[in-house]
Scaffold this active site. Structure first.
Site, PDB file in Angstrom:
ATOM      1  CE  LYS A   1      -4.417  -1.733   1.296  1.00 47.35           C
ATOM      2  NZ  LYS A   1      -5.565  -1.773   2.143  1.00 47.35           N
TER       3      LYS A   1
ATOM      4  CE  LYS B   1      -6.663  -7.259  -1.634  1.00 47.96           C
ATOM      5  NZ  LYS B   1      -7.332  -6.870  -0.392  1.00 47.96           N
TER       6      LYS B   1
ATOM      7  CE  LYS C   1     -13.589  -1.871   0.707  1.00 43.99           C
ATOM      8  NZ  LYS C   1     -12.405  -2.179   1.517  1.00 43.99           N
TER       9      LYS C   1
HETATM   10  N1  AQP Z   1      -9.901  -9.801  -3.376  1.00 43.04           N
HETATM   11  C1  AQP Z   1     -10.314 -10.306  -2.229  1.00 43.04           C
HETATM   12  N2  AQP Z   1     -10.607 -11.616  -2.135  1.00 43.04           N
HETATM   13  C2  AQP Z   1     -11.040 -12.157  -0.951  1.00 43.04           C
HETATM   14  N3  AQP Z   1     -11.198 -11.425   0.167  1.00 43.04           N
HETATM   15  C3  AQP Z   1     -10.933 -10.106   0.103  1.00 43.04           C
HETATM   16  N4  AQP Z   1     -10.993  -9.133   1.011  1.00 43.04           N
HETATM   17  C4  AQP Z   1     -10.619  -7.964   0.455  1.00 43.04           C
HETATM   18  N5  AQP Z   1     -10.312  -8.158  -0.832  1.00 43.04           N
HETATM   19  C5  AQP Z   1     -10.478  -9.488  -1.081  1.00 43.04           C
HETATM   20  C6  AQP Z   1     -11.415  -9.342   2.378  1.00 43.04           C
HETATM   21  O1  AQP Z   1     -12.477  -8.464   2.656  1.00 43.04           O
HETATM   22  C7  AQP Z   1     -12.434  -8.107   4.038  1.00 43.04           C
HETATM   23  C8  AQP Z   1     -12.579  -6.634   4.166  1.00 43.04           C
HETATM   24  O2  AQP Z   1     -11.465  -6.021   3.562  1.00 43.04           O
HETATM   25  P1  AQP Z   1     -11.115  -4.531   3.949  1.00 43.04           P
HETATM   26  O3  AQP Z   1     -12.083  -3.623   3.341  1.00 43.04           O
HETATM   27  O4  AQP Z   1     -11.054  -4.425   5.415  1.00 43.04           O
HETATM   28  O5  AQP Z   1      -9.662  -4.257   3.448  1.00 43.04           O
HETATM   29  P2  AQP Z   1      -8.809  -4.790   2.265  1.00 43.04           P
HETATM   30  O6  AQP Z   1      -8.421  -6.208   2.514  1.00 43.04           O
HETATM   31  O7  AQP Z   1      -7.669  -3.835   2.127  1.00 43.04           O
HETATM   32  O8  AQP Z   1      -9.819  -4.720   1.053  1.00 43.04           O
HETATM   33  P3  AQP Z   1      -9.643  -4.006  -0.323  1.00 43.04           P
HETATM   34  O9  AQP Z   1     -10.870  -4.272  -1.127  1.00 43.04           O
HETATM   35  O10 AQP Z   1      -8.332  -4.379  -0.935  1.00 43.04           O
HETATM   36  O11 AQP Z   1      -9.681  -2.479   0.099  1.00 43.04           O
HETATM   37  P4  AQP Z   1      -8.674  -1.300  -0.227  1.00 43.04           P
HETATM   38  O12 AQP Z   1      -8.498  -1.257  -1.708  1.00 43.04           O
HETATM   39  O13 AQP Z   1      -9.340  -0.073   0.330  1.00 43.04           O
HETATM   40  O14 AQP Z   1      -7.395  -1.629   0.483  1.00 43.04           O
HETATM   41  C9  AQP Z   1     -11.116  -8.625   4.594  1.00 43.04           C
HETATM   42  O15 AQP Z   1     -11.338  -9.785   5.356  1.00 43.04           O
HETATM   43  C10 AQP Z   1     -10.318  -8.955   3.366  1.00 43.04           C
HETATM   44  O16 AQP Z   1      -9.421 -10.019   3.588  1.00 43.04           O
END
Ligand code: AQP
Length: 340
Positions: free
Chosen positions: A115, A200, A203
């Site tokens: 990140k 991965k 969002k």
């Molecule tokens: N691609 C993914 N596949 C499976 N699980 C996922 N999670 C996130 N992306 C995937 C799981 O969703 C939960 C909530 O995630 P989060 O919003 O707390 O943070 P994150 O993991 O950082 O999710 P993003 O979508 O990648 O958000 P951004 O882009 O803002 O950093 C967690 O349990 C995560 O594992």
């Protein structure tokens, strides 16, 4: 109320529009889990401050996220649904756990390394919150004496650190924290980007074609799946092999989660099916699923006073539970009160 079932904690950051990755990785399990666990479902708004965005309303995003929790079947009569910043104990424990965490441990966190080099967050501008993120996450979990945490694969390392910190505190002061166990599904715990299936799905991806958002127009969902990267294997056979066929394997994981069918069952059913036909099937099932979810979401999202009531009641319940842990650790650390 005394918890009789094991305690389960899960959270999503309202850091943007939720994706099918967030849903498949965690939220799809939540409704069922309410039968087997005492569940706390948190909207991790403080976490989302670690990546600051322009033209973004956090308040709207919190309400959107809460509506999705309800649309996914989370029942406020069975579970505690709350917004992290409404429960001050998260920040209180965060500071204490900062003092039991090591700089070198945080430097090893893969998500931090990824990140901090994203476009908006280039190294020099990296905020300390992003670095400390795993400690706030540890606080979220440990406050409630959590037994289980359903997460995607990307959060596994943070869970390991949480256990380490809990163990460290317990070793010094007696049993203050329960050691949490991550619940990570064999399939669907890391949904990948559609055009870059070794990365991965997130969002915050700047390329929206990589991501299926839960609120995408159905026509966009169909187009995105049709354009998803596959491979050039001559016989174009559909089977699961994450190394050789990351694109097809990713579509299989999405298909399996949406249809509730095992990957090996699907692979047999898909014998002889061409890639284009397979993508059509995935697009159709996913569209049907998202249409229903979106309808339910819209119903909840249109009633803000109901959403606020749920968040208010959830915060009161979460505060009561978390305060017990805070009082316990305060007294063990010698942070006594003059006012009692
Ligand atoms: N691609 C993914 N596949 C499976 N699980 C996922 N999670 C996130 N992306 C995937 C799981 O969703 C939960 C909530 O995630 P989060 O919003 O707390 O943070 P994150 O993991 O950082 O999710 P993003 O979508 O990648 O958000 P951004 O882009 O803002 O950093 C967690 O349990 C995560 O594992």
């Amino acid at each position: 109320m005394i918890f009789h079932k094991p305690i389960l904690f899960s959270a999503v950051q309202p850091s943007g529009k939720l994706t099918i990755g967030n849903y498949i990785g965690t939220m799809r399990h939540w409704s069922q889990m309410q039968n087997d666990y005492e569940c706390l479902y948190c909207i991790a708004d403080l976490h989302s401050l670690t990546i600051q965005k322009k033209n973004f309303s956090l308040k709207e995003s919190i309400l959107d996220t809460l509506s999705f929790y309800l649309a996914c079947g989370v029942d406020p009569n069975k579970s505690i649904i709350f917004v992290q910043s409404h429960v001050y104990q998260h920040s209180q424990l965060n500071w204490i756990l900062n003092c039991f965490s090591q700089f070198s441990e945080l430097l090893r966190m893969t998500q931090f390394k990824i990140k901090r080099i994203t476009e908006n967050n280039y190294i020099k501008k990296t905020n300390v919150g992003l670095f400390n993120y795993p400690i706030l996450m540890a606080s979220d979990i440990l406050l409630y004496q959590t037994n289980f945490v359903p997460v995607g694969q990307d959060q596994k390392q943070h869970l390991e650190l949480t256990r380490k910190i809990a163990h460290r505190v317990n070793a010094l002061y007696g049993k203050i924290f329960t050691l949490p166990t991550p619940l990570i599904s064999q399939y669907g715990s890391k949904i990948m980007s559609l055009l870059e299936p070794r990365k991965k799905m997130s969002k915050s991806d700047i390329n929206k074609k990589n991501v299926i958002f839960l609120l995408d127009d159905i026509s966009d969902v169909i187009l995105k799946i049709k354009n998803a990267v596959t491979d050039s294997e001559k016989l174009s056979k559909i089977y699961y092999d994450i190394e050789k066929k990351p694109g097809i394997s990713n579509l299989l994981e999405i298909f399996s989660a949406i249809t509730n069918k095992e990957i090996n069952v699907l692979s047999k059913e898909l014998e002889g099916v061409m890639y284009a036909e397979f993508k059509n099937m995935v697009a159709t099932h996913l569209s049907n699923f998202l249409s229903k979810l979106q309808k339910s979401y819209i119903k909840y999202r249109s009633d803000e006073s109901y959403l606020k009531k749920i968040a208010y009641e959830g915060a009161i319940k979460a505060q009561l539970k978390s305060e017990k842990t805070i009082q316990n650790i305060y007294s063990k650390l010698g942070l006594f009160s003059f006012f009692k």
